[in-house]
Design a protein around this motif. Structure first.
Motif, PDB file in Angstrom:
ATOM      1  N   TRP A  68       0.526  -4.489  -2.947  1.00 55.03           N
ATOM      2  CA  TRP A  68       1.574  -4.094  -2.003  1.00 55.03           C
ATOM      3  C   TRP A  68       2.205  -5.344  -1.412  1.00 55.03           C
ATOM      4  O   TRP A  68       1.508  -6.343  -1.181  1.00 55.03           O
ATOM      5  N   ARG A  70      -3.657  -3.758  -0.565  1.00 55.75           N
ATOM      6  CA  ARG A  70      -3.632  -2.965   0.656  1.00 55.75           C
ATOM      7  C   ARG A  70      -4.127  -1.542   0.364  1.00 55.75           C
ATOM      8  O   ARG A  70      -4.237  -1.121  -0.804  1.00 55.75           O
ATOM      9  N   HIS A 111       3.216  -7.315   1.473  1.00 60.24           N
ATOM     10  CA  HIS A 111       2.884  -7.345   2.892  1.00 60.24           C
ATOM     11  C   HIS A 111       3.240  -8.726   3.450  1.00 60.24           C
ATOM     12  O   HIS A 111       2.761  -9.740   2.943  1.00 60.24           O
ATOM     13  N   ASN A 112       4.093  -8.726   4.487  1.00 62.17           N
ATOM     14  CA  ASN A 112       4.579 -10.002   5.054  1.00 62.17           C
ATOM     15  C   ASN A 112       5.186 -10.883   3.963  1.00 62.17           C
ATOM     16  O   ASN A 112       4.924 -12.103   3.891  1.00 62.17           O
ATOM     17  N   THR A 155      -3.274   0.646   5.769  1.00 60.18           N
ATOM     18  CA  THR A 155      -4.351  -0.288   6.109  1.00 60.18           C
ATOM     19  C   THR A 155      -4.609  -0.342   7.618  1.00 60.18           C
ATOM     20  O   THR A 155      -5.777  -0.282   8.044  1.00 60.18           O
ATOM     21  N   ASP A 167       1.621   2.163   3.414  1.00 63.10           N
ATOM     22  CA  ASP A 167       0.509   1.231   3.587  1.00 63.10           C
ATOM     23  C   ASP A 167      -0.245   1.658   4.849  1.00 63.10           C
ATOM     24  O   ASP A 167       0.232   1.483   5.974  1.00 63.10           O
TER      25      ASP A 167
END
Length: 461
Positions: free
Chosen positions: A412, A421, A414-415, A266, A264
């Motif tokens: 994706w 992403r 994420h958290n 980003t 990732d």
């Protein structure tokens, strides 16, 4: 009346043990007046396109080769008419030239020291023997330093004795020189099928090239015989030929291992946008490659085994304490991998400028041979073609190469939540003789960690 003399300029050794070059174009014509160091021709070696400067100030008396001709090092390519007084001083440029007065009287030519390599503006000329004629240097191998001239007596054809016993007749080995046999192997040609036109039937380079091309008339007839012209035949030469040979050598010499990691990126793309709007980077070209190149250099500092080479001749592993970062570049003449010297000591700003200059020079075909040699690790950016991952082949003499995939928006985690992403796939190929799986995996993981969170650099430097 000022006396003049004719000076011949022979094709110089353009470095890296290259023995021939193709004349792409002449920048002068017979009768033109040229100045010292004026560009007179553009030639292509197996690695790069090089501009040839004039070693003399004078008038072009003759062009000995046409554009498109492949010329061996040491052969005369152009003659100049120069002032007799000025000629003595201009020989400091060195060209392995011969002189004669224009009015028919012989000019004094300094005796040539045996086995002397004469300097010139773009390298060193061929080895010269007592006769004054250049002798082609034999190709050097790993056990011989690249820049050391090796003089070997020219081998004369030897008449084989008649067989003393009655046996099945064997087909006689075609008579040719080692460079010609290598050329035939490179072109996939059986020398048994080639008719030699040299002395006593010796097969020459021209014979092999003529056989490969089939001659001009045969080529035209072959093209005419193809309905609708559905085939296009392009001679394998220059950069394309060198690249093909290097890739085959690498693929069948070094045991390749390739690992993949999708990241990732980003945060890296967000950093890139901030840098683009920064005054410090105004006027600089910033791309994902710029950030990735810097990340490679940082990860390499912590994993130096990937910055090494295998020395077969001395049976040693050579680890480099500097990084000449190679960047694969697609050019109209084929793939080249110029490198940025001492990239590990550059700031991001300096690296950005170096990358821009490198790619612009490569695409214009002006990369010098020195910029194409001495690389220690390489990056190939396949993402610009929309490709996600691949198994790149090592640049010969290097332990690793990294392929950067395309940056794509993808779902994706994420958290702990599913989000869209920007992701990138990294492909790392390495020489398993030099790099263990653990070392390669650690390098790739740290490279991915930097691109996933550029702030992680603080913990690595």
């Amino acid at each position: 009346m000022t006396a003049t003399m004719i000076k011949e300029f022979r094709l110089p050794d353009l470095g890296e043990g290259l023995t021939e070059s193709e004349i792409l174009s002449w920048k002068v014509a017979v009768g033109d007046t040229v100045a010292l160091n004026q560009v007179i021709a553009e030639v292509e070696t197996a690695k790069a396109v090089v501009e040839l400067p004039s070693p003399f100030a004078g008038t072009v008396a003759a062009l000995h080769e046409e554009a498109g001709a492949v010329v061996e090092v040491g052969k005369p390519i152009v003659s100049f008419e120069v002032d007799d007084v000025g000629a003595e001083g201009s020989t400091a440029a060195g060209s392995g030239s011969e002189a004669s007065t224009s009015n028919g009287a012989a000019a004094a030519v300094p005796p040539v020291t045996p086995a002397k390599r004469e300097a010139n503006l773009v390298g060193y000329g061929a080895v010269v023997e007592e006769s004054g004629h250049p002798v082609r240097r034999h190709r050097t191998f790993d056990s011989v330093p690249e820049r050391e001239a090796v003089q070997t007596p020219v081998q004369q054809p030897v008449q084989q004795p008649a067989p003393q016993t009655i046996q099945e007749p064997e087909q006689e080995r075609p008579r040719s020189t080692p460079p010609v046999r290598k050329l035939a192997r490179d072109l996939g040609i059986d020398l048994q099928l080639v008719k030699g036109t040299g002395p006593a039937g010796l097969i020459t380079r021209s014979d092999v090239q003529g056989f490969a091309a089939g001659s001009h008339e045969q080529t035209e007839a072959r093209a005419a015989a193809v309905p609708g012209g559905r085939e296009t035949r392009t001679p394998i030469k220059g950069v394309r030929k060198f690249t093909a040979a290097a890739m085959v050598q690498s693929a069948f010499t070094a045991p390749h291992v390739t690992e993949f990691l999708t990241v990732d990126v980003t945060p890296t793309m967000e950093l890139l946008e901030r840098l683009k709007s920064s005054k410090a980077f105004a006027g600089y070209k910033l791309t994902p490659l710029t950030i990735a190149a810097k990340a490679v250099l940082i990860a390499l500092r912590r994993n130096p085994t990937l910055n090494s080479r295998w020395d077969e001749a001395s049976q040693e592993i050579v680890q480099f304490n500097y990084v000449n970062l190679g960047i694969a570049a697609a050019t109209p003449r084929g793939l080249t991998v110029p490198n940025i010297k001492d990239a590990d000591g550059m700031t991001l700003l300096e690296l950005s400028a170096a990358l821009s200059e490198l790619t612009d020079t490569a695409r214009s075909g002006k990369t010098s041979p020195s910029d194409l040699s001495g690389g220690t690790i390489s990056i190939t950016n396949i993402g610009i073609f929309g490709i996600d991952a691949g198994t790149p082949i090592l640049n010969p003499g290097e332990a690793a190469i990294i392929a950067l995939g395309a940056v794509r928006k993808a779902p994706w985690v994420h958290n702990d939540e599913l989000a869209v992403r920007q992701v990138m796939s990294l492909s790392l190929s390495f020489d398993h003789r030099l790099v263990d799986g653990e070392q390669g995996s650690k390098f790739l993981a740290e490279l991915g960690a930097i691109l996933a969170d550029p702030a992680m650099v603080i913990t690595m430097v």
